[in-house]
Design an enzyme around this catalytic site. Structure first.
Site, short mmCIF file in Angstrom:
data_model
loop_
_atom_site.label_atom_id
_atom_site.label_comp_id
_atom_site.label_asym_id
_atom_site.label_seq_id
_atom_site.Cartn_x
_atom_site.Cartn_y
_atom_site.Cartn_z
N HIS A 69 21.28 12.58 0.76
CA HIS A 69 22.25 11.51 0.50
C HIS A 69 23.63 12.08 0.13
O HIS A 69 23.74 13.08 -0.57
CB HIS A 69 21.75 10.56 -0.59
CG HIS A 69 21.66 11.13 -1.97
ND1 HIS A 69 22.70 11.05 -2.87
CD2 HIS A 69 20.65 11.76 -2.61
CE1 HIS A 69 22.33 11.61 -4.01
NE2 HIS A 69 21.09 12.05 -3.88
N ASP A 186 24.14 17.45 -6.33
CA ASP A 186 23.21 16.37 -6.04
C ASP A 186 24.01 15.26 -5.36
O ASP A 186 24.75 14.55 -6.04
CB ASP A 186 22.57 15.88 -7.34
CG ASP A 186 21.77 14.62 -7.20
OD1 ASP A 186 21.33 14.32 -6.08
OD2 ASP A 186 21.57 13.92 -8.22
N GLU A 220 21.61 6.26 -2.26
CA GLU A 220 20.47 6.78 -3.00
C GLU A 220 20.63 6.68 -4.50
O GLU A 220 19.68 6.38 -5.22
CB GLU A 220 20.22 8.25 -2.60
CG GLU A 220 18.89 8.81 -3.05
CD GLU A 220 18.89 9.38 -4.47
OE1 GLU A 220 17.81 9.68 -5.00
OE2 GLU A 220 19.99 9.53 -5.05
N GLU A 221 21.82 6.93 -5.01
CA GLU A 221 22.03 6.94 -6.46
C GLU A 221 21.81 5.56 -7.09
O GLU A 221 21.65 5.47 -8.31
CB GLU A 221 23.44 7.44 -6.80
CG GLU A 221 23.68 8.92 -6.48
CD GLU A 221 22.87 9.89 -7.34
OE1 GLU A 221 22.11 9.42 -8.21
OE2 GLU A 221 22.99 11.10 -7.13
N ASP A 241 16.56 16.97 -1.56
CA ASP A 241 17.36 16.58 -2.72
C ASP A 241 17.20 17.67 -3.77
O ASP A 241 16.36 18.55 -3.64
CB ASP A 241 16.89 15.22 -3.23
CG ASP A 241 18.00 14.43 -3.92
OD1 ASP A 241 18.92 15.07 -4.47
OD2 ASP A 241 17.93 13.19 -3.92
N HIS A 321 23.26 15.65 -12.87
CA HIS A 321 24.05 14.49 -13.25
C HIS A 321 25.06 14.82 -14.35
O HIS A 321 25.52 13.93 -15.08
CB HIS A 321 23.17 13.31 -13.65
CG HIS A 321 22.59 12.61 -12.46
ND1 HIS A 321 22.01 11.37 -12.53
CD2 HIS A 321 22.49 12.99 -11.15
CE1 HIS A 321 21.58 11.01 -11.32
NE2 HIS A 321 21.86 11.99 -10.48
#
Length: 349
Positions: A69, A186, A220-221, A241, A321
């Site tokens: 993603h 990510d 995706e997030e 991922d 993140h």
């Protein structure tokens, strides 16, 4: 059998510097489309704005799908305050602590971009004795714009409105020791890996055993990136991922991480075993791990009812993140495993 790691790193750096918070990904998807055009790979766009690229294989009755993603964490303008600062609401699962002090970009609906910084409302320790104890949350964080504004009207005059997207400065750095540190590793690193694999396959011109789809998702997030537009002949679905690093984890910044289970439950055991066998056969550095607070496009596809075998692999990424870091070795090990997988046999029911 290798994929160009310099190409992967360069591609990641370009992707990371294109703002693409979930919900506002048109520019980065256009970039991916242009790169696929350069590689000579056919693709189509889904109604949700994702890209589905196709490489024909010798067997078209069974197919594989690999996904990564390109959407990222971000924010939106929640409120324009009377003092000319902005309240924000978060896009994706992360904490306000992770973005304190970060430079950001506000994009207006008119297309203007305005820079700023994300700070606590009581940032100065010379004025606020309890600054360090202030809870970092929506009420206590704000964007300080790099414009001469001191009122709500001043901000409105710039064209900023509630609902405008806010993206974070990735601060991409590649070190001589092989580390890549940046926001949004990510999952833009995995998108770069898949593009690197496609480049390698196009250059070698060796046919794959099965038709393979490369799905670049853009939601995706927020939970539903790769849960639709999956061709009917797909029997195996592998999300590429990041592998999560932390206390109690086996994953590090140099391995390809193979996920056994995340918050959605176990991944397909046979496919996981197949991946570990391929890693061992190809002398790749890998780790098998469990990610306790994680969900992927593969698990989202299963929740949507698709009858597929699902798996999850990816480069180990530190500080997920937040301001993330990985190493070129992790990119290399992941790309090599993806390539080995594509030339292997599908799982038998």
């Amino acid at each position: 059998m290798s994929v160009s790691v310099p190409y992967i790193i360069d591609t990641f750096c370009q992707l990371a510097n294109i703002p693409s918070p979930s919900g506002h990904t048109a520019n980065v998807m256009n970039w991916v489309g242009q790169e696929l055009d350069k590689l000579g790979v056919k693709y189509k766009r889904t109604n949700k704005g994702a890209i589905l690229a196709t490489l024909p294989g010798r067997d078209s009755k069974k197919a594989r799908l690999l996904t990564a993603h390109v959407d990222t964490l971000g924010a939106m303008v929640k409120e324009i305050k009377a003092n000319g600062r902005l309240k924000i609401t978060l896009i994706g699962g992360f904490t306000y602590n992770a973005i304190e002090g970060e430079h950001c970009l506000v994009e207006t609906s008119g297309g203007r971009t305005i820079t700023g910084t994300i700070l606590p409302t009581k940032a100065s320790v010379h004025v606020y004795r309890e600054s360090g104890k202030l809870e970092r949350n929506e009420a206590n964080m704000e964007v300080r714009l790099d414009e001469k504004v001191s009122s709500k009207q001043d901000v409105l005059d710039l064209g900023i409105r509630v609902g405008d997207f806010v993206s974070f400065d990735p601060r991409v750095t590649v070190t001589e020791s092989g580390f890549i540190k940046s926001r949004h590793i990510d999952d833009k690193a995995s998108v770069a890996i898949l593009l690197g694999v496609l480049k390698h396959l196009q250059e070698t011109k060796e046919a794959l055993p099965y038709t393979t789809y490369f799905f670049i998702s853009n939601n995706e997030e927020i939970g539903y990136g790769g849960n639709s537009s999956i061709p009917a002949e797909v029997v195996e679905y592998v999300a590429v991922d990041m592998g999560a690093i932390g206390e109690g984890q086996t994953t590090d910044e140099y391995c390809v991480s193979i996920c056994a289970k995340d918050s959605s439950g176990p991944y397909h055991y046979g496919l996981r075993q197949h991946m570990t066998e391929l890693a061992e056969q190809n002398k790749l550095y890998y780790q098998v791990d469990i990610y306790p607070y994680y969900g992927s496009d593969a698990s989202a596809a299963l929740r949507s009812g698709y009858d597929i075998v699902h798996g999850l692999i990816g480069p180990g990424v530190d500080a997920s993140h937040s301001h993330e870091r990985t190493h070129r070795d992790a990119l290399d090990n992941t790309a090599r495993l993806v390539l080995a997988y594509l030339y292997s046999d599908v799982m038998q029911a």
